[in-house]
Scaffold this motif. Structure first.
Motif, PDB file in Angstrom:
ATOM      1  N   LEU A  78      43.146  53.991  33.814  1.00 29.57           N
ATOM      2  CA  LEU A  78      43.062  55.139  32.905  1.00 29.57           C
ATOM      3  C   LEU A  78      42.268  54.789  31.652  1.00 29.57           C
ATOM      4  CD1 LEU A  78      43.969  58.048  32.198  1.00 29.57           C
ATOM      5  CD2 LEU A  78      46.039  57.053  31.201  1.00 29.57           C
ATOM      6  N   LEU A  79      42.484  53.601  31.128  1.00 32.08           N
ATOM      7  CA  LEU A  79      41.763  53.181  29.928  1.00 32.08           C
ATOM      8  C   LEU A  79      40.272  53.018  30.188  1.00 32.08           C
ATOM      9  CD1 LEU A  79      44.067  50.538  28.179  1.00 32.08           C
ATOM     10  CD2 LEU A  79      43.067  52.575  27.126  1.00 32.08           C
ATOM     11  N   ILE A  80      39.921  52.399  31.306  1.00 36.61           N
ATOM     12  CA  ILE A  80      38.506  52.180  31.620  1.00 36.61           C
ATOM     13  C   ILE A  80      37.817  53.509  31.872  1.00 36.61           C
ATOM     14  CG2 ILE A  80      36.907  51.155  33.277  1.00 36.61           C
ATOM     15  CD1 ILE A  80      38.909  48.880  33.634  1.00 36.61           C
ATOM     16  N   GLY A  81      38.481  54.382  32.630  1.00 40.28           N
ATOM     17  CA  GLY A  81      37.953  55.730  32.833  1.00 40.28           C
ATOM     18  C   GLY A  81      36.671  55.797  33.621  1.00 40.28           C
ATOM     19  N   ASN A  82      36.446  54.841  34.512  1.00 40.44           N
ATOM     20  CA  ASN A  82      35.224  54.828  35.314  1.00 40.44           C
ATOM     21  C   ASN A  82      35.608  55.017  36.781  1.00 40.44           C
ATOM     22  OD1 ASN A  82      32.818  54.396  36.633  1.00 40.44           O
ATOM     23  ND2 ASN A  82      32.328  52.468  35.605  1.00 40.44           N
ATOM     24  N   LEU A  85      34.415  52.474  39.598  1.00 40.77           N
ATOM     25  CA  LEU A  85      34.965  51.147  39.808  1.00 40.77           C
ATOM     26  C   LEU A  85      35.870  51.138  41.041  1.00 40.77           C
ATOM     27  CD1 LEU A  85      35.926  49.872  36.237  1.00 40.77           C
ATOM     28  CD2 LEU A  85      34.054  49.088  37.679  1.00 40.77           C
ATOM     29  N   SER A  86      35.781  50.078  41.811  1.00 42.72           N
ATOM     30  CA  SER A  86      36.621  49.936  42.989  1.00 42.72           C
ATOM     31  C   SER A  86      38.072  49.710  42.564  1.00 42.72           C
ATOM     32  CB  SER A  86      36.129  48.759  43.841  1.00 42.72           C
ATOM     33  OG  SER A  86      37.088  48.412  44.807  1.00 42.72           O
ATOM     34  N   LEU A  87      38.963  50.606  42.974  1.00 46.22           N
ATOM     35  CA  LEU A  87      40.378  50.457  42.648  1.00 46.22           C
ATOM     36  C   LEU A  87      40.950  49.209  43.316  1.00 46.22           C
ATOM     37  CD1 LEU A  87      42.834  51.617  41.211  1.00 46.22           C
ATOM     38  CD2 LEU A  87      43.301  53.001  43.250  1.00 46.22           C
ATOM     39  N   ARG A  88      40.434  48.873  44.490  1.00 45.39           N
ATOM     40  CA  ARG A  88      40.886  47.667  45.189  1.00 45.39           C
ATOM     41  C   ARG A  88      40.555  46.427  44.367  1.00 45.39           C
ATOM     42  NH1 ARG A  88      37.835  44.641  48.957  1.00 45.39           N
ATOM     43  NH2 ARG A  88      39.078  43.327  50.366  1.00 45.39           N
ATOM     44  N   ARG A  89      39.351  46.341  43.867  1.00 44.06           N
ATOM     45  CA  ARG A  89      38.968  45.177  43.056  1.00 44.06           C
ATOM     46  C   ARG A  89      39.678  45.190  41.710  1.00 44.06           C
ATOM     47  NH1 ARG A  89      33.394  43.380  41.537  1.00 44.06           N
ATOM     48  NH2 ARG A  89      34.561  41.481  41.032  1.00 44.06           N
ATOM     49  N   LEU A  90      39.885  46.357  41.148  1.00 37.01           N
ATOM     50  CA  LEU A  90      40.575  46.448  39.865  1.00 37.01           C
ATOM     51  C   LEU A  90      42.014  45.959  40.002  1.00 37.01           C
ATOM     52  CD1 LEU A  90      40.222  47.370  36.913  1.00 37.01           C
ATOM     53  CD2 LEU A  90      41.160  49.581  37.594  1.00 37.01           C
ATOM     54  N   THR A  91      42.670  46.338  41.107  1.00 38.71           N
ATOM     55  CA  THR A  91      44.028  45.862  41.362  1.00 38.71           C
ATOM     56  C   THR A  91      44.038  44.349  41.534  1.00 38.71           C
ATOM     57  OG1 THR A  91      44.587  47.958  42.441  1.00 38.71           O
ATOM     58  CG2 THR A  91      46.030  46.079  42.882  1.00 38.71           C
ATOM     59  N   ALA A  92      43.077  43.839  42.301  1.00 37.85           N
ATOM     60  CA  ALA A  92      42.987  42.393  42.499  1.00 37.85           C
ATOM     61  C   ALA A  92      42.700  41.684  41.184  1.00 37.85           C
ATOM     62  CB  ALA A  92      41.889  42.075  43.517  1.00 37.85           C
ATOM     63  N   PHE A  93      41.843  42.280  40.353  1.00 37.98           N
ATOM     64  CA  PHE A  93      41.541  41.705  39.040  1.00 37.98           C
ATOM     65  C   PHE A  93      42.810  41.573  38.207  1.00 37.98           C
ATOM     66  CE2 PHE A  93      41.264  42.947  34.600  1.00 37.98           C
ATOM     67  CZ  PHE A  93      40.539  41.894  34.061  1.00 37.98           C
ATOM     68  N   GLY A 118      35.250  42.024  30.988  1.00 40.90           N
ATOM     69  CA  GLY A 118      33.885  42.302  30.568  1.00 40.90           C
ATOM     70  C   GLY A 118      32.872  41.940  31.634  1.00 40.90           C
ATOM     71  N   LEU A 119      33.081  40.818  32.319  1.00 39.79           N
ATOM     72  CA  LEU A 119      32.193  40.428  33.413  1.00 39.79           C
ATOM     73  C   LEU A 119      32.293  41.417  34.567  1.00 39.79           C
ATOM     74  CD1 LEU A 119      32.919  36.586  33.450  1.00 39.79           C
ATOM     75  CD2 LEU A 119      30.922  37.736  32.491  1.00 39.79           C
ATOM     76  N   PHE A 120      33.477  41.967  34.761  1.00 43.45           N
ATOM     77  CA  PHE A 120      33.713  42.929  35.842  1.00 43.45           C
ATOM     78  C   PHE A 120      33.076  44.279  35.533  1.00 43.45           C
ATOM     79  CE2 PHE A 120      37.322  45.517  38.016  1.00 43.45           C
ATOM     80  CZ  PHE A 120      36.479  45.847  39.061  1.00 43.45           C
ATOM     81  N   THR A 121      33.232  44.734  34.299  1.00 46.87           N
ATOM     82  CA  THR A 121      32.765  46.079  33.934  1.00 46.87           C
ATOM     83  C   THR A 121      31.372  46.091  33.315  1.00 46.87           C
ATOM     84  OG1 THR A 121      33.837  45.892  31.762  1.00 46.87           O
ATOM     85  CG2 THR A 121      35.122  46.884  33.554  1.00 46.87           C
ATOM     86  N   GLY A 122      30.848  44.905  32.965  1.00 45.74           N
ATOM     87  CA  GLY A 122      29.488  44.855  32.445  1.00 45.74           C
ATOM     88  C   GLY A 122      29.373  44.742  30.949  1.00 45.74           C
ATOM     89  N   ALA A 316      37.012  38.175  44.040  1.00 44.08           N
ATOM     90  CA  ALA A 316      35.756  37.430  44.106  1.00 44.08           C
ATOM     91  C   ALA A 316      34.860  37.921  45.232  1.00 44.08           C
ATOM     92  CB  ALA A 316      36.036  35.939  44.284  1.00 44.08           C
ATOM     93  N   SER A 317      35.452  38.485  46.285  1.00 40.64           N
ATOM     94  CA  SER A 317      34.646  38.951  47.417  1.00 40.64           C
ATOM     95  C   SER A 317      33.745  40.106  47.035  1.00 40.64           C
ATOM     96  CB  SER A 317      35.555  39.369  48.570  1.00 40.64           C
ATOM     97  OG  SER A 317      36.305  40.542  48.224  1.00 40.64           O
ATOM     98  N   GLY A 318      34.063  40.777  45.924  1.00 40.45           N
ATOM     99  CA  GLY A 318      33.241  41.908  45.497  1.00 40.45           C
ATOM    100  C   GLY A 318      32.210  41.547  44.461  1.00 40.45           C
ATOM    101  N   ASN A 319      32.095  40.252  44.093  1.00 37.62           N
ATOM    102  CA  ASN A 319      31.149  39.863  43.047  1.00 37.62           C
ATOM    103  C   ASN A 319      29.708  40.136  43.445  1.00 37.62           C
ATOM    104  OD1 ASN A 319      32.948  39.037  41.125  1.00 37.62           O
ATOM    105  ND2 ASN A 319      33.012  36.908  41.811  1.00 37.62           N
ATOM    106  N   GLY A 320      29.447  40.061  44.727  1.00 36.17           N
ATOM    107  CA  GLY A 320      28.074  40.293  45.155  1.00 36.17           C
ATOM    108  C   GLY A 320      27.804  41.736  45.521  1.00 36.17           C
ATOM    109  N   ARG A 321      28.814  42.588  45.357  1.00 37.65           N
ATOM    110  CA  ARG A 321      28.640  44.006  45.695  1.00 37.65           C
ATOM    111  C   ARG A 321      28.640  44.846  44.442  1.00 37.65           C
ATOM    112  NH1 ARG A 321      33.729  44.239  49.795  1.00 37.65           N
ATOM    113  NH2 ARG A 321      33.270  42.373  51.006  1.00 37.65           N
ATOM    114  N   ARG A 322      28.313  46.081  44.614  1.00 32.15           N
ATOM    115  CA  ARG A 322      28.416  47.023  43.506  1.00 32.15           C
ATOM    116  C   ARG A 322      29.877  47.376  43.318  1.00 32.15           C
ATOM    117  NH1 ARG A 322      23.547  51.217  43.162  1.00 32.15           N
ATOM    118  NH2 ARG A 322      24.932  51.813  41.496  1.00 32.15           N
ATOM    119  N   ASN A 323      30.294  47.586  42.073  1.00 31.91           N
ATOM    120  CA  ASN A 323      31.682  47.865  41.791  1.00 31.91           C
ATOM    121  C   ASN A 323      32.191  49.099  42.483  1.00 31.91           C
ATOM    122  OD1 ASN A 323      32.101  45.641  40.171  1.00 31.91           O
ATOM    123  ND2 ASN A 323      31.438  46.671  38.317  1.00 31.91           N
TER     124      ASN A 323
END
Length: 325
Positions: A78-82, A85-93, A118-122, A316-323
């Motif tokens: 909710l705070l990020i509001g994007n 962003l992959s909810l799966r990666r956000l949960t893992a983060f 910051g590295l995750f969201t840019g 980490a598996s999503g680091n090479g993919r788009r969020n």
């Protein structure tokens, strides 16, 4: 590979390019230490003994504790509001950085969480700002509870001594003071300081300083935008988070003599781990902890540390993919 590294680049440029990887390597070492401590305690039979002593209640507490962390993921989203962003990666983060935080005292895990976000969201500044807001809402709930607990602790023969809450009290006061400083005093003086630098100093470092000042000013001004229209939802989610955390353990230890109660017991434990302790240390001296602290470690933190290790690989598996993928 050598061409990609560009070894003729200035050392500062190489440092900027590779510091995120070095930071993540340190975080993984911290998480590995936590997981190793959990496995060692399991091998000694201490975790099984605690679970057997409390039966299905311990499993219920673990489930409710993890549900509280799921609520933290919802609040973070909710705070990020994007929506991209992959909810799966956000949960893992979230679970990964929560596990890392268990191995760090003095809330250093929150600093890493902000940088990693910051590295995750840019944007590092954006990530730190989001984590800062998370903690502000946590304190909005914790502060009145802490004041009530301190009031009860000042009475004779009730719960823990006042000194048991020194760590979390000092951290709360420091965080509230810094937040008030950032919001009430810093913005009005940033432009004045920038003008002073322009008039009194010259050089490349002045330009970098002015850019930093402008970035800080924009960040502070962005905070109201980030929470605009979200405050009721953020407050409700934060209350739910702490209801899960306090309530589950209150049910578990309410009948245990010397536990100090769910609220006072958890605050005392958090205070102790804030200033001098982490999950590996707690597991190493599990037998010396009070009943509340033991079950907080065994039913809450220990399972989450294992989940955090698995969550890292998902993240980490999503680091090479788009969020948004």
């Amino acid at each position: 590979m050598l061409r990609q590294l560009r070894l003729n680049e200035p050392i500062t440029t190489l440092a900027v390019r590779f510091w995120p990887y070095a930071l993540r390597a340190v975080a993984l070492l911290v998480l590995f230490r936590c997981v190793w401590a959990v496995l060692a305690a399991a091998a000694r039979g201490e975790l099984a003994a605690e679970v057997a002593a409390h039966g299905p209640e311990a499993l219920t507490v673990a489930a409710v504790y993890l549900a509280g962390h799921v609520m933290r993921v919802v609040r973070l989203a909710l705070l990020i509001g994007n929506a991209r962003l992959s909810l799966r990666r956000l949960t893992a983060f979230h679970f990964y950085t929560a596990g890392v935080a268990f191995g760090m005292p003095l809330r250093l895990g929150d600093a890493y969480r902000g940088i990693e976000l910051g590295l995750f969201t840019g944007g590092t500044v954006f990530g730190i700002t989001i984590v800062w807001i998370e903690r502000l809402f946590d304190l909005a709930v914790l502060l009145p509870l802490l004041l009530v607990t301190l009031g009860y602790a000042s009475l004779a023969d009730h719960g823990y001594a006042l000194s048991a809450y020194a760590g979390i009290t000092l951290l709360t006061l420091l965080f509230v003071s810094l937040s008030a400083l950032m919001v009430a005093i810093v913005p009005d003086n940033l432009r004045r300081f920038g003008t002073y630098l322009i008039r009194q100093h010259e050089g490349a470092w002045t330009i970098k300083a002015l850019k930093g000042i402008e970035d800080l000013r924009r960040t502070i001004n962005r905070i109201p935008v980030l929470i605009k229209g979200k405050i009721p939802s953020l407050v409700a989610l934060t209350v739910l988070i702490w209801m899960f955390e306090f309530g589950s353990f209150e049910v578990l230890v309410s009948g245990v003599a010397g536990s100090g109660g769910g609220l006072s017991g958890l605050l005392a434990f958090l205070s102790r781990t804030t200033t001098n302790g982490n999950l590996p240390d707690a597991l190493a001296k599990l037998g010396s902890l009070d009943a509340f602290a033991r079950m907080y470690v065994v039913a809450g933190q220990a399972p989450l540390a294992i989940i955090a290790a698995a969550a890292f690989f998902v993240y980490a598996s999503g680091n090479g993919r788009r969020n948004g993928s």
